[in-house]
Design an enzyme around this catalytic site. Structure first.
Site, PDB file in Angstrom:
ATOM      1  N   ALA A  30       0.852  -1.176   0.000  1.00  0.00           N
ATOM      2  CA  ALA A  30       0.000   0.000   0.000  1.00  0.00           C
ATOM      3  C   ALA A  30       0.890   1.229   0.000  1.00  0.00           C
ATOM      4  CB  ALA A  30      -0.906  -0.020   1.229  1.00  0.00           C
ATOM      5  N   TYR A  31       0.314   2.356  -0.342  1.00  0.00           N
ATOM      6  CA  TYR A  31       1.087   3.583  -0.505  1.00  0.00           C
ATOM      7  C   TYR A  31       0.613   4.649   0.471  1.00  0.00           C
ATOM      8  CZ  TYR A  31       3.082   1.276  -4.426  1.00  0.00           C
ATOM      9  OH  TYR A  31       3.768   0.376  -5.180  1.00  0.00           O
ATOM     10  N   LEU A  32       1.580   5.237   1.173  1.00  0.00           N
ATOM     11  CA  LEU A  32       1.305   6.343   2.073  1.00  0.00           C
ATOM     12  C   LEU A  32       1.387   7.659   1.309  1.00  0.00           C
ATOM     13  CD1 LEU A  32       3.452   5.118   5.084  1.00  0.00           C
ATOM     14  CD2 LEU A  32       1.010   4.778   4.696  1.00  0.00           C
TER      15      LEU A  32
END
Length: 156
Positions: A30-32
């Protein structure tokens, strides 16, 4: 730990017939943030936070280990789609190179992407892929995982 990531990416239409003969593992990521890229990843029982500089063919990558608890905490803060895929490692015959073939599930069920990482830019630019790798999509940017995470793309 940082290194220069030099890789080419391919969109595949089908899996190699003997795909199950190769080692694989489940990956969730997942990407912050996507500019710059700040990613979290669960790779088997390992957890990482990764920073990647800009670029398509070549970019700097830094990996930091995370605990399972830190990963879970950050996962709740992720933007967009959490990507899930099974990654196969396939040695390229006659070379020291390995194809990392990702079979997506979840939101991108059916998408198959392959990456080949190179030690030098010259080798990446001179590489002639075997036909089974499919279309070279390295420079399109469309198939970067960070972009896939931002909104569901249906034109892949």
């Amino acid at each position: 730990m940082d290194h220069m990531e030099i890789e080419r990416k391919y969109k595949m239409k089908a899996l190699p017939e003997d795909i199950e003969a190769f080692p694989s593992r489940q990956i969730e990521q997942a990407y912050l943030c996507t500019d710059p890229v700040v990613r979290i990843r669960q790779d088997g029982d390992q957890f990482y936070l990764t920073y990647k500089s800009g670029g398509l063919l070549s970019r700097t990558e830094y990996n930091l280990p995370l605990t399972a608890e830190a990963y879970a905490h950050l996962r709740d803060k992720a933007d967009g789609i959490v990507l899930s895929k099974r990654r196969y490692r396939i040695p390229l015959q006659g070379t020291a190179l390995t194809v990392e073939l990702d079979v997506f599930d979840g939101a991108y069920q059916g998408l198959i992407l392959a990456e080949v990482e190179f030690p030098t830019l010259e080798e990446a630019e001179a590489f002639t892929p075997p036909a089974w790798l499919g279309e070279d999509v390295t420079l399109s940017g469309k198939y970067q995982n960070s972009r896939l995470s931002q909104r569901l793309q249906t034109d892949l």
